[in-house]
Write a protein that holds these residues in place. Structure first.
Motif, PDB file in Angstrom:
ATOM      1  N   SER A 129       0.881  -1.182   0.000  1.00  0.00           N
ATOM      2  CA  SER A 129       0.000   0.000   0.000  1.00  0.00           C
ATOM      3  C   SER A 129       0.914   1.226   0.000  1.00  0.00           C
ATOM      4  O   SER A 129       2.079   1.130   0.407  1.00  0.00           O
ATOM      5  N   THR A 130       0.362   2.370  -0.400  1.00  0.00           N
ATOM      6  CA  THR A 130       1.206   3.574  -0.413  1.00  0.00           C
ATOM      7  C   THR A 130       1.469   4.063   1.016  1.00  0.00           C
ATOM      8  O   THR A 130       0.743   3.715   1.955  1.00  0.00           O
ATOM      9  N   ALA A 131       2.473   4.921   1.155  1.00  0.00           N
ATOM     10  CA  ALA A 131       2.781   5.492   2.476  1.00  0.00           C
ATOM     11  C   ALA A 131       1.607   6.320   2.980  1.00  0.00           C
ATOM     12  O   ALA A 131       1.331   6.353   4.185  1.00  0.00           O
ATOM     13  N   GLU A 132       0.883   6.988   2.064  1.00  0.00           N
ATOM     14  CA  GLU A 132      -0.276   7.801   2.468  1.00  0.00           C
ATOM     15  C   GLU A 132      -1.355   6.916   3.086  1.00  0.00           C
ATOM     16  O   GLU A 132      -1.974   7.293   4.089  1.00  0.00           O
ATOM     17  N   VAL A 133      -1.600   5.760   2.477  1.00  0.00           N
ATOM     18  CA  VAL A 133      -2.605   4.827   3.022  1.00  0.00           C
ATOM     19  C   VAL A 133      -2.130   4.274   4.367  1.00  0.00           C
ATOM     20  O   VAL A 133      -2.900   4.178   5.328  1.00  0.00           O
ATOM     21  N   LYS A 134      -0.856   3.949   4.461  1.00  0.00           N
ATOM     22  CA  LYS A 134      -0.316   3.455   5.754  1.00  0.00           C
ATOM     23  C   LYS A 134      -0.540   4.501   6.837  1.00  0.00           C
ATOM     24  O   LYS A 134      -0.885   4.179   7.979  1.00  0.00           O
ATOM     25  N   ALA A 135      -0.305   5.778   6.461  1.00  0.00           N
ATOM     26  CA  ALA A 135      -0.417   6.861   7.456  1.00  0.00           C
ATOM     27  C   ALA A 135      -1.840   6.984   7.999  1.00  0.00           C
ATOM     28  O   ALA A 135      -2.039   7.502   9.096  1.00  0.00           O
ATOM     29  N   GLU A 136      -2.823   6.503   7.249  1.00  0.00           N
ATOM     30  CA  GLU A 136      -4.222   6.561   7.703  1.00  0.00           C
ATOM     31  C   GLU A 136      -4.656   5.257   8.372  1.00  0.00           C
ATOM     32  O   GLU A 136      -5.838   5.055   8.626  1.00  0.00           O
ATOM     33  N   SER A 137      -3.711   4.352   8.619  1.00  0.00           N
ATOM     34  CA  SER A 137      -4.032   3.036   9.191  1.00  0.00           C
ATOM     35  C   SER A 137      -3.523   2.954  10.631  1.00  0.00           C
ATOM     36  O   SER A 137      -2.615   3.689  11.021  1.00  0.00           O
ATOM     37  N   ASP A 138      -4.103   2.030  11.413  1.00  0.00           N
ATOM     38  CA  ASP A 138      -3.662   1.892  12.799  1.00  0.00           C
ATOM     39  C   ASP A 138      -2.357   1.114  12.896  1.00  0.00           C
ATOM     40  O   ASP A 138      -1.497   1.413  13.720  1.00  0.00           O
ATOM     41  N   ILE A 139      -2.232   0.091  12.079  1.00  0.00           N
ATOM     42  CA  ILE A 139      -1.034  -0.760  12.135  1.00  0.00           C
ATOM     43  C   ILE A 139      -0.865  -1.421  10.772  1.00  0.00           C
ATOM     44  O   ILE A 139      -1.850  -1.635  10.050  1.00  0.00           O
ATOM     45  N   CYS A 140       0.374  -1.729  10.419  1.00  0.00           N
ATOM     46  CA  CYS A 140       0.639  -2.453   9.169  1.00  0.00           C
ATOM     47  C   CYS A 140       0.897  -3.922   9.477  1.00  0.00           C
ATOM     48  O   CYS A 140       1.055  -4.314  10.633  1.00  0.00           O
ATOM     49  N   CYS A 141       0.948  -4.729   8.426  1.00  0.00           N
ATOM     50  CA  CYS A 141       1.409  -6.117   8.563  1.00  0.00           C
ATOM     51  C   CYS A 141       2.037  -6.514   7.241  1.00  0.00           C
ATOM     52  O   CYS A 141       1.860  -5.822   6.230  1.00  0.00           O
ATOM     53  N   THR A 142       2.805  -7.601   7.267  1.00  0.00           N
ATOM     54  CA  THR A 142       3.280  -8.204   6.021  1.00  0.00           C
ATOM     55  C   THR A 142       2.755  -9.639   6.009  1.00  0.00           C
ATOM     56  O   THR A 142       2.124 -10.081   6.983  1.00  0.00           O
ATOM     57  N   SER A 143       3.074 -10.369   4.945  1.00  0.00           N
ATOM     58  CA  SER A 143       2.638 -11.765   4.905  1.00  0.00           C
ATOM     59  C   SER A 143       3.367 -12.590   5.961  1.00  0.00           C
ATOM     60  O   SER A 143       2.956 -13.706   6.272  1.00  0.00           O
TER      61      SER A 143
END
Ligand code: 13P
Ligand code: SF4
Length: 325
Positions: A129-143
């Motif tokens: 996902s883009t950095a902008e979308v990450k910035a609007e998320s609570d937490i990231c994950c990978t596979s």
């Protein structure tokens, strides 16, 4: 900044590979650069990299490198993550065509719409996902850590974006949580059907099947192991007596598998290596792009400070959670 071309009138495409490699090595040490490559890159790119890995491994490597420049041979969202995690370093993507169809499936606007529909849900966003979308998320994950990330949340309501195949697989591992899936897929993985895996298995009935969780449900259900690309390397080691492995992911993965396990046989799940499980974005970068990236310092990743801050919070929360295996 520009490296006076050492090739005279000769086109770079005509320069012998060994010579190009020598110049890349010279520039890498002159500029204190590190070359990171994803497991799906073409073999020559993987071979020249200082580090080859999955999204999580590459992010960790980017966050702890001492190099001044990071040349990121993968796709755009991965280079952005490197910049977010090492904002004081200069990060370069050697080829501007290295996008990601899955990352393109979600925008800040579409995420906002989904958040309005599910206001009580914690937003878990796959790193694709883009950095902008990450910035609007609570937490990231990978596979490599998606299950552990979802399990680690206090909330039992999760909005998982953008990959619906990964979301469904995580939901099965964490049945105690409600997981709402956004509507994106990776076309490279989503194209594979279990009918093709079954056909492949007819030729190799004893084979162990290893699938990436971006694959459809029927493929994942048929697999003995479901894991990230680097997780696949470890998974093979858990089957010392098996000779043949059917691999359900992008064909570039075969390179590291064959290097690590030269005595084993790896077969693409679609029955033929490289015919369909091929990510066009991962394959645009070649040695000449790395050379020009180092020589002319291109193409530099730049992000707004507030995007870096927001995306970094989501990525750092993720990095505090251990890998699934
Ligand atoms: P990994 O993080 O498992 O390497 O996967 C990245 C990716 O883009 C899969 O399509
Ligand atoms: Fe994106 Fe799919 Fe390519 Fe991975 S394989 S980089 S998810 S398009």
């Amino acid at each position: 900044m520009t490296d006076t071309t050492p090739f005279g009138q000769q086109l770079v495409s005509d320069v012998p590979e060994e010579e190009l490699i020598r110049h890349i090595q010279r520039l890498r040490s002159e500029k204190n650069a590190v070359i990171l490559a994803h497991n799906y890159q073409v073999s020559s790119v993987q071979d020249i990299a200082d580090y080859t890995g999955d999204s999580l491994g590459l992010s960790l490597e980017a966050s702890r490198t001492d190099a001044d420049l990071i040349v990121f041979c993968g796709v755009h969202f991965m280079a952005e993550s490197a910049k977010v995690l090492s904002p004081d370093k200069r990060v370069f993507l050697p080829h501007l065509g290295a996008g990601c169809a899955l990352a393109d499936a979600i925008t800040v606007e579409s995420l906002e719409e989904w958040k309005e529909r599910y206001p009580e849900h914690t937003v878990v966003t796959y790193v694709n996902s883009t950095a902008e979308v990450k910035a609007e998320s609570d937490i990231c994950c990978t596979s490599a850590n998606a299950v552990s990330v979802v399990r680690s949340l206090e909330s039992d309501k999760v909005l998982f974006t953008p990959d619906k195949n990964l979301a469904r697989w995580v939901a099965k591992q964490v049945p105690e949580k409600e997981v709402i899936a956004y509507d994106g897929v990776c076309p490279t993985h989503d194209v594979l059907r279990n009918a093709s895996v079954d056909r492949t298995r007819e030729d190799y009935p004893e084979a162990i099947i290893i699938a990436h969780p971006e694959c459809r449900e029927d493929v994942v259900d048929a697999a003995h192991e479901v894991c990230s690309t680097t997780g696949m390397l470890d998974a093979v080691g858990r089957y010392p007596d098996a000779k043949t492995f059917i691999i359900a992911t992008e064909e570039g993965m075969m390179h590291q598998l064959k290097l690590r396990y030269p005595e084993k046989e790896f077969v693409s799940a679609d029955g033929c290596i490289g015919c369909r499980l091929h990510c066009p974005y991962m394959k645009v970068t070649g040695l000449q792009d790395i050379y020009f990236s180092l020589a002319d310092e291109r193409f530099e990743i730049t992000l707004d400070d507030d995007v870096i801050e927001g995306a970094r919070a989501a990525l750092e929360r993720m990095m505090a959670v251990p890998r699934d295996h």
